[in-house]
Write an enzyme that holds these catalytic residues in place. Structure first.
Site, short mmCIF file in Angstrom:
data_model
loop_
_atom_site.label_atom_id
_atom_site.label_comp_id
_atom_site.label_asym_id
_atom_site.label_seq_id
_atom_site.Cartn_x
_atom_site.Cartn_y
_atom_site.Cartn_z
CB THR A 1 -0.94 0.00 1.22
OG1 THR A 1 -1.47 -1.32 1.40
CG2 THR A 1 -2.09 0.97 1.03
CD GLU B 1 6.35 -0.90 9.18
OE1 GLU B 1 6.20 -1.08 7.96
OE2 GLU B 1 5.80 -1.62 10.03
C1 5RP Z 1 5.27 -3.95 7.15
C2 5RP Z 1 3.89 -3.57 7.54
C3 5RP Z 1 2.92 -3.27 6.45
O1 5RP Z 1 2.44 -1.98 6.63
C4 5RP Z 1 1.79 -4.25 6.52
O2 5RP Z 1 2.30 -5.57 6.44
C5 5RP Z 1 0.77 -4.03 5.39
O3 5RP Z 1 1.35 -4.32 4.16
P1 5RP Z 1 0.57 -4.19 2.78
O4 5RP Z 1 0.32 -2.74 2.56
O5 5RP Z 1 1.51 -4.81 1.77
O6 5RP Z 1 -0.72 -4.98 2.90
O7 5RP Z 1 3.55 -3.47 8.69
O8 5RP Z 1 6.03 -4.32 8.27
#
Ligand code: 5RP
Length: 214
Positions: free
Chosen positions: A31, A103
């Site tokens: 995303t 993050e």
């Molecule tokens: C990475 C994360 C991502 O934000 C989470 O896994 C969502 O990923 P995506 O946007 O590919 O569904 O926490 O550590």
């Protein structure tokens, strides 16, 4: 609408919050990749980005967006990131992409945290998605035993090494009724680097596709 189209819309909708001259915190995942692509269209108007992973740094640099060191900037006005699950209080499970530690650091340093998701990530109670926990490698078995005592079933994400050189345990079977308390408790286990629960510092705004949930 497909999941990927919802993710694309969420990534583009987050651009509403980007102002000229800003330093933008950038999360990780598919995303966020849409957000980075949208950010590239305004790259000359922002000061730069603080990245939460090697993966995002690579994409930012490919677009020619300046990547800044968190230690060299002050507070970050805005952080944009995805999630694996989001509850009605904007508490999150994150770490599906193993980037949870950086993050959480960038989210902590940000004044506003915008979470971008597709609608499949919305849940009434967190815990359907196995909770990622980053651990110091030598503590893996000890931490796993502590998690079993708390009712979880930890599974080692074998073969995955985080950007910080650590390992990931994915904890199945937790129904997380009190995310703030659980985050605090799990943070106390020796050897835990980061818990993928973002509850003490939840998102401020969640964009589900282009729709806003405050
Ligand atoms: C990475 C994360 C991502 O934000 C989470 O896994 C969502 O990923 P995506 O946007 O590919 O569904 O926490 O550590």
């Amino acid at each position: 609408m497909t999941k990927d189209e919802e993710k694309r819309r969420a990534g583009r909708a987050a651009m509403r919050y980007v102002e000229d001259g800003m330093i933008v915190g950038v999360g990780t995942g598919s995303t966020v990749a849409h957000f980075i692509d949208a950010l590239a269209e305004r790259k000359h108007l922002i000061e730069g980005a603080v990245s939460s992973s090697k993966q995002s740094t690579q994409r930012l640099k490919q677009h020619g967006i300046a990547v800044l060191d968190l230690n060299a900037v002050g507070d970050i006005p805005l952080y944009v990131d995805g999630a694996d699950e989001c509850d009605p209080n904007r508490c999150l499970i994150k770490g599906g992409g193993a980037a949870l530690t950086r993050e959480k650091i960038v989210a902590a340093a940000a004044r506003v945290f915008i979470c971008i998701i597709d609608s499949s990530k919305r849940v009434a109670t967190l815990g359907g998605f196995p909770l990622p926990i980053e651990v110091i490698p030598m503590a893996r078995s000890y931490v796993a035993r502590e998690l079993v005592k708390r009712g979880g079933q930890p599974v080692w994400r074998d073969g995955v090494v985080t950007d910080n050189g650590n390992w990931i345990l994915d904890v199945h079977g937790l129904r997380i009724a009190k995310p703030v308390e659980l985050e605090r408790d799990l943070n106390q286990i020796a050897g835990v680097v980061t818990v993928g629960l973002f509850a003490q510092r939840p998102a401020d705004i969640v964009l589900i596709g282009a729709d806003e949930m405050h």
